[in-house]
Design an enzyme around this catalytic site. Structure first.
Site, short mmCIF file in Angstrom:
data_model
loop_
_atom_site.label_atom_id
_atom_site.label_comp_id
_atom_site.label_asym_id
_atom_site.label_seq_id
_atom_site.Cartn_x
_atom_site.Cartn_y
_atom_site.Cartn_z
N PHE A 1 -6.07 -0.72 6.19
CA PHE A 1 -4.72 -0.68 5.60
C PHE A 1 -4.24 0.73 5.32
O PHE A 1 -3.12 0.92 4.87
CB PHE A 1 -4.67 -1.50 4.30
CG PHE A 1 -5.18 -2.92 4.43
CD1 PHE A 1 -5.26 -3.56 5.66
CD2 PHE A 1 -5.59 -3.62 3.29
CE1 PHE A 1 -5.75 -4.86 5.76
CE2 PHE A 1 -6.08 -4.92 3.40
CZ PHE A 1 -6.17 -5.54 4.63
N ILE A 2 -5.07 1.73 5.57
CA ILE A 2 -4.61 3.11 5.34
C ILE A 2 -3.43 3.45 6.23
O ILE A 2 -2.66 4.36 5.93
CB ILE A 2 -5.72 4.16 5.58
CG1 ILE A 2 -6.18 4.14 7.04
CG2 ILE A 2 -6.86 3.99 4.60
CD1 ILE A 2 -6.96 5.37 7.45
N GLU B 1 0.82 -1.22 0.00
CA GLU B 1 0.00 0.00 0.00
C GLU B 1 0.85 1.26 0.00
O GLU B 1 0.54 2.23 -0.71
CB GLU B 1 -0.95 0.01 1.22
CG GLU B 1 -2.16 -0.90 1.08
CD GLU B 1 -1.87 -2.36 1.40
OE1 GLU B 1 -0.71 -2.69 1.76
OE2 GLU B 1 -2.79 -3.19 1.30
N HIS C 1 -9.79 -5.82 9.92
CA HIS C 1 -10.48 -5.61 8.65
C HIS C 1 -11.87 -5.02 8.86
O HIS C 1 -12.75 -5.18 8.03
CB HIS C 1 -10.63 -6.95 7.88
CG HIS C 1 -9.32 -7.57 7.50
ND1 HIS C 1 -8.51 -8.22 8.39
CD2 HIS C 1 -8.68 -7.61 6.30
CE1 HIS C 1 -7.42 -8.67 7.77
NE2 HIS C 1 -7.50 -8.31 6.49
#
Lengths: 397, 331
Positions: free
Chosen positions: B91-92, B65, B134
């Site tokens: 996931f940022i 990412e 998640h």
């Protein structure tokens, strides 16, 4: 014109006065200056004199009622005069409504409701102002008794309520003025005055001796009993005159020296403590001190102290010797800078002229305000006081 | 909303249409991310795009990412309009330096000479049984940073119109989609339209209480308002649609009208989006409030995997209904 009898304001911050008793009945003839009623203020019970001559009429307050200062409670009528038609009761901005005791369903949450009584939502507060609704007249409908916007709207639509007499007192109100004041003042002092404490033990043998000798003379002459307290007042006052800082006051902006030595004497009364003052005690002889002290004690017990009796103290003595207390620390009475706590005289084994001896010992604890008095000044004062108690004769001549 | 909008499409389809229309309109628009091409993302949002636009414009990246977000920042600075796909909003965290220290700063630090016309699309929302790594809703993180715009669509119509505006914006926009909402259907017109950023939408008008809700919570608030109606309480549902720019006026005006507000957002309440919005309302409508502004958000815990526990961590129609009823003093 009828003369109104109003609840007087006797102190600068006084909001209400409690009516203790009417000394005249409705219809009684009174002359100007004649005692008319007794009220209890923050500090004392005092008599109020009739403001004019005539017949007492239109009595609107009963004994026991807490009345806002400035409120008319009766009239003095001349022949041919009638009680004026009710005017709006509130003449001064200080007037405070009491929650009216009209019929409301009794709930089990009385305490919670009264705690929430002053909670008003921001919108309700704004609406009350706009619609000119008196918030004290509104019962809150919120879950915790909060006043909500809908309550204000309902009140604005409803006809103005009649003023009701304030006979019913809540349990909080029934706490006597003295007890409430004691709670407020001691909290204020203890939480804002930087107290520190200096302790000395004193051999009270000489004090006992002088009481028997000097005091006996007065007792014979004036049939006055001279107590240890009287001796202490005299000695403390004389020593204080030489220690102006200990006799000074903290006035918010700084230290203020007091020209006179006015000794307050803490006295237990029914539901608290009061400290009436013996002014100029450093210049009074033992007999004068004892006479003044006796008068104050008797009137304190009867709840008849006047406002003037309680004003102007520069230093206070609190003596718990009669309760067999060894020693204790007292709370300063602002703006005074110090208070002396006196324990009882008890036989102790102490070194005396190089040998163990049983001596009558006494413990003094000086509480001092560190903004006014530092440790050294407190110690010097206490040391001179101890010397005076060890050799009282020359101080009392 | 135009009256001709009778066609109903899913939220996923609305996103796909917005991307496809913008890619047809502007050859510099491209997509990059994990599993965006052949797979069309695990949520099947992008299915079919690689077939139309080819692998050069719909680019599958390695699982990195930070790397491909950095690529997008550079591509945006040098003339492309990349749309980055971050599969799970969790996931940022890996993209923070690229987004916060680079993308958000370049326009300012270059005195306006550089622009970063990129979009980051990512997801939020719990109750998918995806466990703690998640399931988070971390949009507050980006809302905190000057230089980033943050979009939270709650309907297919809003998703399409807002995404098109985001792609056309000259600087970075982060676009959060509720992963549980992709199958939600709603009216979307066939003709071209866009929705400006920073304009709240009144999803339902009411008089007794305002429910300010974002993203996934808009449908929850609408459900609660139906329950409230049966209880005699008229709820207004306001969707800010973007946390930055924030349409403060619409929020404050509604609060002034109803005097009671609940702010509902699926992010964590503590230092969260609800805190900011509640503060804006408290400042702007203080003298019209009849009750404290209440906030509802994700419980302050890592999202549990256990389904019953997970469901307990987020506001529901019932919990919002109960809170609103209590605030209206009607229980």
């Amino acid at each position: 014109m009828p003369i109104s009898v109003v609840m007087p304001a006797l102190e600068m911050a006084q909001e209400t006065g409690k009516l203790i008793a009417w000394l005249k009945k409705e219809g009684d003839r009174v002359s100007k200056g004649e005692p008319l009623l007794e009220i209890e203020t923050d500090k004392a019970i005092m008599e109020i004199e009739s403001p004019g001559e005539g017949v007492l009429g239109g009595v609107k307050a009963e004994a026991g009622a807490e009345i806002p200062v400035g409120q008319t409670i009766a009239w003095i009528l001349r022949p041919g005069e009638n009680v004026p038609i009710d005017q709006p009761v509130s003449q001064s901005g200080r007037h405070k409504e009491h929650p009216s005791s009209q019929a409301v369903p009794v709930t089990t949450e009385v305490a919670a409701k009264s705690a929430a009584q002053n909670r008003v939502s921001p919108k309700a507060r704004r609406l009350a102002k706009e619609l000119k609704v008196d918030l004290t007249e509104v019962r809150g409908s919120g879950a915790g008794g909060e006043i909500l916007a809908s309550d204000i709207e309902a009140a604005a639509g409803a006809p103005a309520k009649q003023q009701l007499p304030t006979a019913a007192q809540t349990s909080a109100d029934s706490l006597s003025t003295i007890a409430r004041l004691m709670a407020e003042r001691t909290t204020q002092s203890w939480t804002s005055v930087p107290h520190f404490f200096v302790v000395r033990e004193v051999d009270a043998g000489a004090l006992n001796g002088v009481r028997v000798q000097i005091a006996a003379a007065f007792e014979n002459k004036q049939s006055l009993r001279i107590t240890h307290t009287d001796l202490l007042i005299a000695l403390v006052a004389r020593v204080l005159a030489r220690h102006p800082r200990v006799n000074a006051s903290w006035m918010g902006d700084g230290i203020h020296n007091n020209a006179d030595v006015n000794i307050g004497l803490a006295m237990a009364v029914e539901d608290g403590v009061v400290a009436p003052v013996i002014p100029g005690a450093d210049r009074l002889d033992l007999g004068q001190i004892a006479a003044h002290r006796k008068d104050l004690t008797e009137r304190a017990r009867a709840g008849k102290l006047r406002h003037a009796d309680l004003a102007g103290g520069t230093f206070t003595i609190s003596n718990l010797g009669m309760y067999n207390v060894d020693a204790f620390s007292a709370i300063i009475i602002p703006p005074q800078a110090a208070i002396l706590a006196v324990g009882h005289i008890a036989d102790r084994v102490v070194p005396f002229e190089g040998k163990p001896a049983i001596r009558p010992m006494l413990t003094l604890t000086l509480s001092a305000d560190h903004r006014v008095i530092d440790g050294a000044r407190a110690a010097l004062f206490l040391d001179e006081l101890v010397q005076a108690m060890l050799f009282p004769g020359k101080w009392l001549e | 909303m135009p009256e001709v909008a009778q066609r109903e499409v899913t939220f996923a389809q609305a996103i796909r249409e917005a991307l496809a229309e913008e890619m047809r309109r502007d050859a510099t628009v491209c997509i990059l991310g994990e599993d965006v091409a052949e797979a069309g993302t695990p949520f099947k949002v992008l299915s079919g795009l690689v077939e139309e636009f080819g692998k050069d414009r719909v680019l599958d990246t390695p699982i990195s990412e930070a790397g491909f977000t950095g690529m997008a920042v550079g591509a945006a600075m040098t003339g492309l309009r990349p749309v980055v796909d971050i599969m799970f909003g969790d996931f940022i965290t890996l993209t923070m330096d690229q987004m916060v220290n680079q993308a958000a700063k370049v326009h300012y630090m270059s005195g306006g000479r550089w622009k970063v016309p990129m979009v980051m699309r990512t997801t939020l929302g719990a109750t998918r049984r995806s466990a703690a790594q998640h399931s988070q809703s971390l949009h507050a993180w980006f809302s905190h940073v000057p230089g980033l715009k943050v979009v939270l669509p709650s309907t297919p119509y809003d998703a399409k119109g807002l995404l098109k505006t985001a792609i056309r914006d000259e600087n970075p926009v982060v676009f959060f989609e509720d992963k549980m909402m992709y199958k939600l259907k709603g009216p979307v017109p066939t003709e071209e339209y866009t929705i400006p950023l920073g304009v709240a939408d009144i999803k339902r008008e009411g008089n007794d209480i305002t429910l300010v809700a974002t993203s996934s919570m808009v449908q929850v608030a609408l459900g609660a308002s139906t329950l409230l109606e049966k209880a005699g309480i008229s709820a207004e549902v306001i969707d800010p649609r973007t946390t930055w720019p924030l349409d403060e006026k619409t929020l404050i005006d509604s609060a002034k009208k109803t005097s009671r507000v609940i702010v509902i957002d699926e992010g964590y309440g503590r230092y969260g989006v609800t805190a900011e919005i509640a503060s804006v309302i408290a400042e702007g409508a203080f003298y019209d409030l009849d009750a404290p502004v209440k906030r509802m958000g994700a419980m302050h815990v890592p999202i549990p995997f256990s389904p019953p526990l997970e469901d307990a961590t987020v506001p529901t129609e019932n919990s919002v209904f109960e809170a609103a009823r209590a605030l209206c003093n009607r229980n």
